[in-house]
Scaffold this motif. Structure first.
Motif, PDB file in Angstrom:
ATOM      1  N   ARG A   1      -5.055   9.419   5.171  1.00  0.00           N
ATOM      2  CA  ARG A   1      -5.246   9.514   3.724  1.00  0.00           C
ATOM      3  C   ARG A   1      -5.605   7.923   3.052  1.00  0.00           C
ATOM      4  O   ARG A   1      -6.563   7.827   2.478  1.00  0.00           O
ATOM      5  CB  ARG A   1      -3.755   9.714   3.013  1.00  0.00           C
ATOM      6  N   VAL A   2      -4.920   6.900   3.697  1.00  0.00           N
ATOM      7  CA  VAL A   2      -5.251   5.436   3.668  1.00  0.00           C
ATOM      8  C   VAL A   2      -6.598   5.164   3.987  1.00  0.00           C
ATOM      9  O   VAL A   2      -7.507   4.553   3.350  1.00  0.00           O
ATOM     10  CB  VAL A   2      -4.153   4.638   4.177  1.00  0.00           C
TER      11      VAL A   2
ATOM     12  N   VAL B   1       0.883  -0.877   0.054  1.00  0.00           N
ATOM     13  CA  VAL B   1      -0.063   0.066   0.098  1.00  0.00           C
ATOM     14  C   VAL B   1       0.970   1.022   0.087  1.00  0.00           C
ATOM     15  O   VAL B   1       1.760   1.471   0.769  1.00  0.00           O
ATOM     16  CB  VAL B   1      -0.809   0.009   1.401  1.00  0.00           C
ATOM     17  N   THR B   2       0.763   2.208  -1.057  1.00  0.00           N
ATOM     18  CA  THR B   2       1.599   3.118  -1.108  1.00  0.00           C
ATOM     19  C   THR B   2       0.789   4.481  -0.963  1.00  0.00           C
ATOM     20  O   THR B   2      -0.256   4.319  -1.543  1.00  0.00           O
ATOM     21  CB  THR B   2       2.550   3.420  -2.397  1.00  0.00           C
ATOM     22  N   VAL B   3       1.248   5.710  -0.692  1.00  0.00           N
ATOM     23  CA  VAL B   3       0.685   7.061  -0.766  1.00  0.00           C
ATOM     24  C   VAL B   3       1.488   7.912  -1.462  1.00  0.00           C
ATOM     25  O   VAL B   3       2.139   8.809  -0.699  1.00  0.00           O
ATOM     26  CB  VAL B   3       0.240   7.324   0.583  1.00  0.00           C
ATOM     27  N   PRO B   4       1.908   7.845  -2.708  1.00  0.00           N
ATOM     28  CA  PRO B   4       3.152   8.629  -3.243  1.00  0.00           C
ATOM     29  C   PRO B   4       3.032  10.102  -3.015  1.00  0.00           C
ATOM     30  O   PRO B   4       4.198  10.485  -2.708  1.00  0.00           O
ATOM     31  CB  PRO B   4       2.820   8.201  -4.748  1.00  0.00           C
ATOM     32  N   GLY B   5       2.015  10.627  -2.950  1.00  0.00           N
ATOM     33  CA  GLY B   5       2.045  12.034  -2.946  1.00  0.00           C
ATOM     34  C   GLY B   5       2.548  12.578  -1.368  1.00  0.00           C
ATOM     35  O   GLY B   5       3.224  13.412  -1.324  1.00  0.00           O
ATOM     36  N   ILE B   6       2.175  11.864  -0.497  1.00  0.00           N
ATOM     37  CA  ILE B   6       2.518  12.089   1.007  1.00  0.00           C
ATOM     38  C   ILE B   6       4.007  11.663   1.370  1.00  0.00           C
ATOM     39  O   ILE B   6       4.673  12.276   1.985  1.00  0.00           O
ATOM     40  CB  ILE B   6       1.502  11.739   2.023  1.00  0.00           C
TER      41      ILE B   6
ATOM     42  N   PHE C   1      -7.195  12.094  -3.587  1.00  0.00           N
ATOM     43  CA  PHE C   1      -7.181  10.697  -3.662  1.00  0.00           C
ATOM     44  C   PHE C   1      -5.548  10.302  -4.140  1.00  0.00           C
ATOM     45  O   PHE C   1      -5.156  10.844  -5.020  1.00  0.00           O
ATOM     46  CB  PHE C   1      -8.118   9.977  -4.566  1.00  0.00           C
ATOM     47  N   ASP C   2      -4.999   9.445  -3.198  1.00  0.00           N
ATOM     48  CA  ASP C   2      -3.616   9.240  -3.476  1.00  0.00           C
ATOM     49  C   ASP C   2      -3.028   7.849  -3.165  1.00  0.00           C
ATOM     50  O   ASP C   2      -2.047   7.644  -3.066  1.00  0.00           O
ATOM     51  CB  ASP C   2      -2.759  10.284  -2.551  1.00  0.00           C
ATOM     52  N   THR C   3      -3.865   6.942  -2.770  1.00  0.00           N
ATOM     53  CA  THR C   3      -3.383   5.641  -2.116  1.00  0.00           C
ATOM     54  C   THR C   3      -3.540   4.604  -3.309  1.00  0.00           C
ATOM     55  O   THR C   3      -4.353   4.726  -4.103  1.00  0.00           O
ATOM     56  CB  THR C   3      -4.399   5.176  -1.041  1.00  0.00           C
ATOM     57  N   VAL C   4      -2.495   3.782  -3.299  1.00  0.00           N
ATOM     58  CA  VAL C   4      -2.227   2.598  -4.311  1.00  0.00           C
ATOM     59  C   VAL C   4      -2.109   1.385  -3.806  1.00  0.00           C
ATOM     60  O   VAL C   4      -1.204   1.324  -2.993  1.00  0.00           O
ATOM     61  CB  VAL C   4      -1.186   3.139  -5.440  1.00  0.00           C
TER      62      VAL C   4
ATOM     63  N   ASP D   1      -9.064   7.124   1.676  1.00  0.00           N
ATOM     64  CA  ASP D   1      -8.918   6.332   0.079  1.00  0.00           C
ATOM     65  C   ASP D   1      -9.470   5.022   0.122  1.00  0.00           C
ATOM     66  O   ASP D   1      -9.899   4.524  -0.808  1.00  0.00           O
ATOM     67  CB  ASP D   1      -7.376   6.627  -0.447  1.00  0.00           C
TER      68      ASP D   1
END
Lengths: 288, 288
Positions: free
Chosen positions: A159-160, A107-112, B103-106, A163
């Motif tokens: 965020r997670v 699980v990634t949150v690239p922006g943050i 929205f930013d989670t992958v 999202d």
């Protein structure tokens, strides 16, 4: 207090309680509990029927060069603290139970994740986002309490939760400090007496930035200069970053309006310390 | 049947039912429902108290060059099918409700996602893993039913469920086919009459591979050659990939032991078709 190790036992416990309408609070930790954790546990205890504290030193959020092997693990002391604070379950999963052979999901949150802590620790936040999502999956908490000291981590977890629609209410509890302002951290024990004496310089630097904002400074660059100047007084403290940011997106602010977060990370010897201060500027009318 | 659009309403519905001890079944779809979906819905209907079908054409699993805009959306017909099959909730979230600003989670599963479908569609499986995790977060199903036609997708979802401890039981339902063997797919409607007539060649190719294994072939390369030879009969069908793989890891097999999955993808005109066949080889004693 019940000690649970198998993830499936943990999940079954939570499912049973949810069916009974019990609300579950959760404080995820890596152990080595101090008064900062105690404050999180007490805050959680007030907001739920049943309280779970997890103790799991998560290997995926450490880089190979970091202190995974020697991270403090005083499990008997940690359990005693949990017991004293009325924790219902101390959840202590093993590494192979959390990451069995074939584990492959990230699980990634690239922006943050790309900024600040993420710059010096490139895989850190993917490790955090993944393990928190998995712990939430097993514990199924209604509320979870994180410390403000790891502000970027808390922003990432929020965020997670949003999202992935995890349905957890996140509470971010203010940083608990030593008398001289040093933010409590499990890593503070690594500091020598000399290093410990100069460690509060990080908080002093951030407080100077906050004071500058309250005195009317708005330019991000100027506030940054104020913080840098304070840190220069201690040449033994190497600045990793100092930043004036938007509290929601963690992007640097050219100009501060009503709210800002001042973030900082320094190295003293082999120890890396982080801290942050949230600043709310009074509205214009009030300032006059 | 209730139609729910806001994700929060969906989550609240599920939470209430869970508190009553009701088990929730879930069939996530992109709409354009056909008899293959109907079979998934019926299989789910038998295994739960309350059944949710989601209809959401997920933009993040389409590449810019793909058919997102013209993907069929016969919503009235889809709802009628759900109603006829005893679905309790048709969940139809909007794109901005699923992916609001910021929205930013992958969620990614690099090991499974890089091969086969992932090679021609690099971001496809991150889109799938993320939206399925989010849909599970909102619907909180006890069981979920996916079709075997998208075998790699089902393997990926099982991996995510295990790795993130999502607590969902995954049921993979065998592929439903037209009389001539063509796997049912919402994209079959794009085929012209001529293209439709030759489309079953993919399944014939995979069946030839399965027959070779049952006749004693074990070498992956030889089985691959058998499948390729069948497809060469139709020059209008361009092979994307044909593969003899381990059903758990989806890695190519040099030699088939007891189980294999034969995977294939072809292009006919502008339409891309996929199919697969699971082969279990009888144990040696039985073969004699």
């Amino acid at each position: 207090m019940r000690i649970i190790r198998p993830p499936k036992t943990m999940a079954a416990w939570s499912q049973r309680l949810h069916r009974e309408g019990v609300t579950i609070g959760f404080v995820p930790t890596m152990g080595a509990l101090h008064d900062g954790h105690r404050a999180l546990i007490r805050a959680a205890r007030l907001q739920c029927d049943a309280l779970v504290v997890s103790i799991f030193v998560n290997p995926t959020q450490f880089a190979p060069t970091e202190d995974l092997a020697k991270y403090p693990r005083p499990i008997a002391k940690d359990r005693a603290l949990c017991r004293a604070e009325g924790v219902d379950v101390c959840f202590e999963p093993g590494v192979t139970a959390m990451y069995p052979e074939g584990f492959d999901t990230v699980v990634t949150v690239p922006g943050i994740a790309r900024r600040w802590e993420g710059e010096s620790r490139p895989h850190h936040f993917a490790g955090v986002a993944t393990v928190v999502t998995k712990l939430f999956g097993m514990v199924r908490p209604d509320i979870a309490v994180f410390g403000q000291k790891d502000f970027q981590q808390a922003a990432l977890v929020q965020r997670v939760i949003d999202d992935l629609s995890l349905g957890v209410k996140l509470i971010v509890y203010p940083t608990v400090r030593e008398q001289d302002g040093l933010a409590m951290s499990s890593r503070n024990v690594y500091l020598s007496a000399t290093e410990r004496a100069l460690a509060p310089i990080l908080n002093k630097s951030l407080q100077a930035g906050a004071a500058a904002i309250k005195d009317g400074a708005t330019a991000g660059r100027k506030i940054h200069a104020v913080m840098t100047q304070v840190l220069r007084r201690e040449p033994a403290a190497a600045v990793d970053y100092l930043a004036v940011c938007d509290p929601d997106t963690l992007t640097p602010l050219e100009s501060v309006r009503d709210r800002a977060i001042l973030l900082g990370a320094i190295r003293i010897g082999h120890v890396r310390l982080i801290d942050n201060v949230v600043v709310r500027r009074p509205a214009k009318r009030e300032r006059r």
